[in-house]
Design a protein around this motif. Sequence first.
Motif, mmCIF file in Angstrom:
data_model
loop_
_atom_site.group_PDB
_atom_site.id
_atom_site.type_symbol
_atom_site.label_atom_id
_atom_site.label_comp_id
_atom_site.label_asym_id
_atom_site.label_seq_id
_atom_site.Cartn_x
_atom_site.Cartn_y
_atom_site.Cartn_z
ATOM 1 N N HIS A 45 -1.976 13.746 -3.627
ATOM 2 C CA HIS A 45 -3.429 13.917 -3.711
ATOM 3 C C HIS A 45 -3.992 14.187 -2.321
ATOM 4 C CE1 HIS A 45 -3.483 12.813 -7.861
ATOM 5 N NE2 HIS A 45 -3.096 11.561 -7.642
ATOM 6 N N LEU A 46 -5.038 14.991 -2.257
ATOM 7 C CA LEU A 46 -5.738 15.235 -1.010
ATOM 8 C C LEU A 46 -6.339 13.931 -0.498
ATOM 9 C CD1 LEU A 46 -7.632 18.503 -2.036
ATOM 10 C CD2 LEU A 46 -5.590 18.347 -0.595
ATOM 11 N N THR A 47 -6.342 13.755 0.827
ATOM 12 C CA THR A 47 -6.905 12.547 1.427
ATOM 13 C C THR A 47 -7.904 12.926 2.512
ATOM 14 O OG1 THR A 47 -5.331 12.292 3.252
ATOM 15 C CG2 THR A 47 -4.651 11.455 1.092
ATOM 16 N N ASN A 48 -8.551 11.903 3.070
ATOM 17 C CA ASN A 48 -9.464 12.139 4.186
ATOM 18 C C ASN A 48 -8.716 12.562 5.448
ATOM 19 O OD1 ASN A 48 -8.420 9.394 4.133
ATOM 20 N ND2 ASN A 48 -9.707 9.001 5.921
ATOM 21 N N GLN A 49 -7.378 12.412 5.453
ATOM 22 C CA GLN A 49 -6.581 12.835 6.597
ATOM 23 C C GLN A 49 -5.936 14.207 6.400
ATOM 24 O OE1 GLN A 49 -3.837 9.859 7.964
ATOM 25 N NE2 GLN A 49 -5.397 8.276 8.166
ATOM 26 N N THR A 50 -6.164 14.816 5.250
ATOM 27 C CA THR A 50 -5.653 16.171 5.022
ATOM 28 C C THR A 50 -6.415 17.141 5.917
ATOM 29 O OG1 THR A 50 -5.037 15.696 2.724
ATOM 30 C CG2 THR A 50 -5.338 18.011 3.340
ATOM 31 N N THR A 51 -5.678 17.895 6.738
ATOM 32 C CA THR A 51 -6.323 18.816 7.680
ATOM 33 C C THR A 51 -5.974 20.277 7.423
ATOM 34 O OG1 THR A 51 -4.477 18.526 9.237
ATOM 35 C CG2 THR A 51 -6.404 17.074 9.503
ATOM 36 N N GLN A 52 -4.922 20.535 6.655
ATOM 37 C CA GLN A 52 -4.513 21.918 6.411
ATOM 38 C C GLN A 52 -4.050 22.108 4.983
ATOM 39 O OE1 GLN A 52 -1.509 22.718 9.476
ATOM 40 N NE2 GLN A 52 -3.057 23.848 10.658
ATOM 41 N N LEU A 53 -4.377 23.303 4.447
ATOM 42 C CA LEU A 53 -3.879 23.742 3.152
ATOM 43 C C LEU A 53 -3.172 25.081 3.333
ATOM 44 C CD1 LEU A 53 -5.838 21.553 2.073
ATOM 45 C CD2 LEU A 53 -6.406 23.130 0.201
ATOM 46 N N ASN A 59 -0.588 15.571 4.821
ATOM 47 C CA ASN A 59 -1.201 14.231 4.824
ATOM 48 C C ASN A 59 -1.754 13.855 3.451
ATOM 49 O OD1 ASN A 59 -0.607 14.059 7.564
ATOM 50 N ND2 ASN A 59 -2.595 14.911 8.160
ATOM 51 N N THR A 60 -0.878 13.930 2.465
ATOM 52 C CA THR A 60 -1.288 13.598 1.103
ATOM 53 C C THR A 60 -0.844 12.178 0.744
ATOM 54 O OG1 THR A 60 0.743 14.578 0.222
ATOM 55 C CG2 THR A 60 -1.230 15.987 0.307
ATOM 56 N N LEU A 61 -1.414 11.696 -0.293
ATOM 57 C CA LEU A 61 -1.069 10.368 -0.807
ATOM 58 C C LEU A 61 -0.773 10.530 -2.290
ATOM 59 C CD1 LEU A 61 -0.958 7.418 0.235
ATOM 60 C CD2 LEU A 61 -3.253 7.117 -0.680
ATOM 61 N N ASP A 62 0.498 10.352 -2.655
ATOM 62 C CA ASP A 62 0.906 10.556 -4.047
ATOM 63 C C ASP A 62 0.490 11.934 -4.546
ATOM 64 O OD1 ASP A 62 1.964 7.985 -4.118
ATOM 65 O OD2 ASP A 62 0.069 7.117 -4.798
ATOM 66 N N GLU A 68 -11.348 3.257 -4.792
ATOM 67 C CA GLU A 68 -10.358 2.757 -3.850
ATOM 68 C C GLU A 68 -10.980 1.737 -2.908
ATOM 69 O OE1 GLU A 68 -7.486 6.311 -2.579
ATOM 70 O OE2 GLU A 68 -9.611 6.796 -2.499
ATOM 71 N N ASN A 69 -10.128 0.986 -2.268
ATOM 72 C CA ASN A 69 -10.579 0.038 -1.257
ATOM 73 C C ASN A 69 -11.420 0.768 -0.211
ATOM 74 O OD1 ASN A 69 -10.894 -1.819 0.810
ATOM 75 N ND2 ASN A 69 -8.772 -2.520 0.734
ATOM 76 N N SER A 70 -12.694 0.354 -0.099
ATOM 77 C CA SER A 70 -13.617 1.053 0.794
ATOM 78 C C SER A 70 -13.261 0.888 2.267
ATOM 79 C CB SER A 70 -15.045 0.548 0.556
ATOM 80 O OG SER A 70 -15.116 -0.852 0.782
ATOM 81 N N ASN A 71 -12.415 -0.098 2.575
ATOM 82 C CA ASN A 71 -12.021 -0.324 3.964
ATOM 83 C C ASN A 71 -10.689 0.317 4.319
ATOM 84 O OD1 ASN A 71 -14.314 -1.955 4.485
ATOM 85 N ND2 ASN A 71 -13.299 -3.700 3.497
ATOM 86 N N ALA A 72 -10.121 1.089 3.397
ATOM 87 C CA ALA A 72 -8.807 1.691 3.641
ATOM 88 C C ALA A 72 -8.911 2.793 4.701
ATOM 89 C CB ALA A 72 -8.240 2.251 2.352
ATOM 90 N N ASP A 73 -7.865 2.925 5.511
ATOM 91 C CA ASP A 73 -7.831 4.000 6.501
ATOM 92 C C ASP A 73 -7.628 5.351 5.841
ATOM 93 O OD1 ASP A 73 -8.143 2.192 8.593
ATOM 94 O OD2 ASP A 73 -5.985 1.856 8.771
ATOM 95 N N VAL A 74 -6.892 5.366 4.758
ATOM 96 C CA VAL A 74 -6.609 6.600 4.039
ATOM 97 C C VAL A 74 -7.092 6.439 2.605
ATOM 98 C CG1 VAL A 74 -4.839 8.236 3.323
ATOM 99 C CG2 VAL A 74 -4.564 6.951 5.445
ATOM 100 N N PHE A 75 -7.814 7.435 2.118
ATOM 101 C CA PHE A 75 -8.285 7.353 0.745
ATOM 102 C C PHE A 75 -8.319 8.746 0.127
ATOM 103 C CE2 PHE A 75 -11.808 7.120 3.758
ATOM 104 C CZ PHE A 75 -12.582 8.221 3.415
ATOM 105 N N ALA A 130 0.843 -1.191 0.000
ATOM 106 C CA ALA A 130 0.000 0.000 0.000
ATOM 107 C C ALA A 130 0.881 1.246 0.000
ATOM 108 C CB ALA A 130 -0.895 -0.006 1.242
ATOM 109 N N ALA A 131 0.318 2.368 -0.531
ATOM 110 C CA ALA A 131 1.035 3.632 -0.545
ATOM 111 C C ALA A 131 1.064 4.214 0.867
ATOM 112 C CB ALA A 131 0.363 4.593 -1.512
ATOM 113 N N THR A 132 2.023 5.114 1.123
ATOM 114 C CA THR A 132 2.219 5.692 2.452
ATOM 115 C C THR A 132 1.819 7.156 2.440
ATOM 116 O OG1 THR A 132 4.056 4.190 2.849
ATOM 117 C CG2 THR A 132 3.894 6.111 4.288
ATOM 118 N N VAL A 133 1.107 7.594 3.503
ATOM 119 C CA VAL A 133 0.696 8.990 3.629
ATOM 120 C C VAL A 133 1.907 9.848 3.975
ATOM 121 C CG1 VAL A 133 -0.700 10.587 4.971
ATOM 122 C CG2 VAL A 133 -1.627 8.374 4.316
#
Length: 514
Positions: A78-86, A73-76, A268-275, A31-34
Amino acid sequence: MRSASRLKSYLVVGLLGIGLALVATWSPVSAATVNPDFVTIFDYNYNQKANVLGRPVPGGIDYPRLLRVQANNTLDQHLTNQTTQLRIKMDGQIQLKDHDRKIQRVYFDVMQEPSNDDLVTKSLLSSPVDANSRDNFKPPFFSLDSQYSVDIGNNGNGSEKTVNVKINPKTDFPIYVGFRIILNENDPEGYTYQMWKFERPGLPQPTLDPVHTVDTSLKGTGTAGNSVTATVNGETQTATVAADGRYQLTFAQPISTNNQTVLVTEMENSNADVFTGEHASVTGEVLALPTVSPTTATIEYTADDLNNLEGKSQQEVVNWIAQKANLKATGADNLVFMTESVDALQILKVAQKTGSTQFKIYAQTKEGQKSSAATVIAKYAGGILAFGAVPEQVDFGTFELPRLQSQKHWLANSSQLVVRDTRTGAKHWQLSAKLIKSAVNGQSFKGQLCYQDAEHPLSDAASLIKAGQGIGDEIVRLDGAQGLYLNVQPHNLAGTYAGEIEWTLQDVPGQNGG
């Protein structure tokens, strides 16, 4: 003219079978890393087009420039559900063209498109708008240069503000970065403008195997671990792409002609912690399978036909069979007749001896879709005289050797030979046999191999076994009192008897008027 067919029966036959096993293995995909650090997800672009998003300020405005956007908190990237600041950086001025209006507040904003007729845009800032605050995080405001303009930064470096956001990539895209102008504190929604739009990230496009009206499943390839979804005839099915990259969506009913196309969406995998909300889709046309008619047909062919087909390609021979059977292929353009038989001409040649053969003929599109197969029976029109069946071996079992006088031993198991005559006119034939070799442990066998109806024991000279006449199959029993037997003499060595019998089948020209 006399013609003959010859086949052999072996008294001893050994077979050995060998099995093979194949083992397939696979390895899971990492899996990719945040990335928790701020990374740039937008750099200044000459092609960027600032525009109204929602309600415009009456009279219009002059726009600043967006220089850069960074996110944590990006992934490749890309913005993720863990992104908290811009971090948003702009330069230039925001200026009202109508100087009769006054700016109360201006701040950077991260927004969605308006979802209703009043053009109100939803902010994705996690901190509430506080009209009395000038804290950069609730949200970051800019000092007013005048009542109708805001200087964001004209020193070449621009001005950068950090905003807190709450993003759900599954539902929030497209996401817009821009600013919000408040002209009236009683209207906190204000007027919104976008400087850049972030689209939902795309996955590698999945594939979809050809889809036909009779299918009850959709199959294809995607990224292992991701989910795929499709809706057919009102039924929605979701599956996970397997480790080998394949997926299958199965429905209760066939796709049918109710659907001209089908859409498969991969997420994406619907069970992933980060998407990141990545998705891709593929659309496939629902195809009607080609058809071949009639479904059964019988053709006759002659020796001249075989001569004419000599040197032709497999495709040309198959086309000849289809044309001879008056087969018609419909349902698609440029259909080709095919058969699973490897060498159709050779099969026709073999059928000269057996009398007939059978082909499964189907139509195939250039993409490889196949129709149901039509059955074509090909009969040799000249008729044949041939062996229908000859035993591969005959077995007399195990017995004690005689000491003083000869003994007879018949076959231990049932056995028969079949003469097949499809010639017209009930013509005559003869069956003869001769013993090619016989020995016990390399020593000559003392005794005779006989056929009960034969006048003499079998030897290296042909002995008449049976004469016949008529169309059809004639069964010649080799077992029982009217079949083969061994006349065993004393003084044989103990061991295994082995030998070969050569059977000869021939027509009788004199009796057939030839």
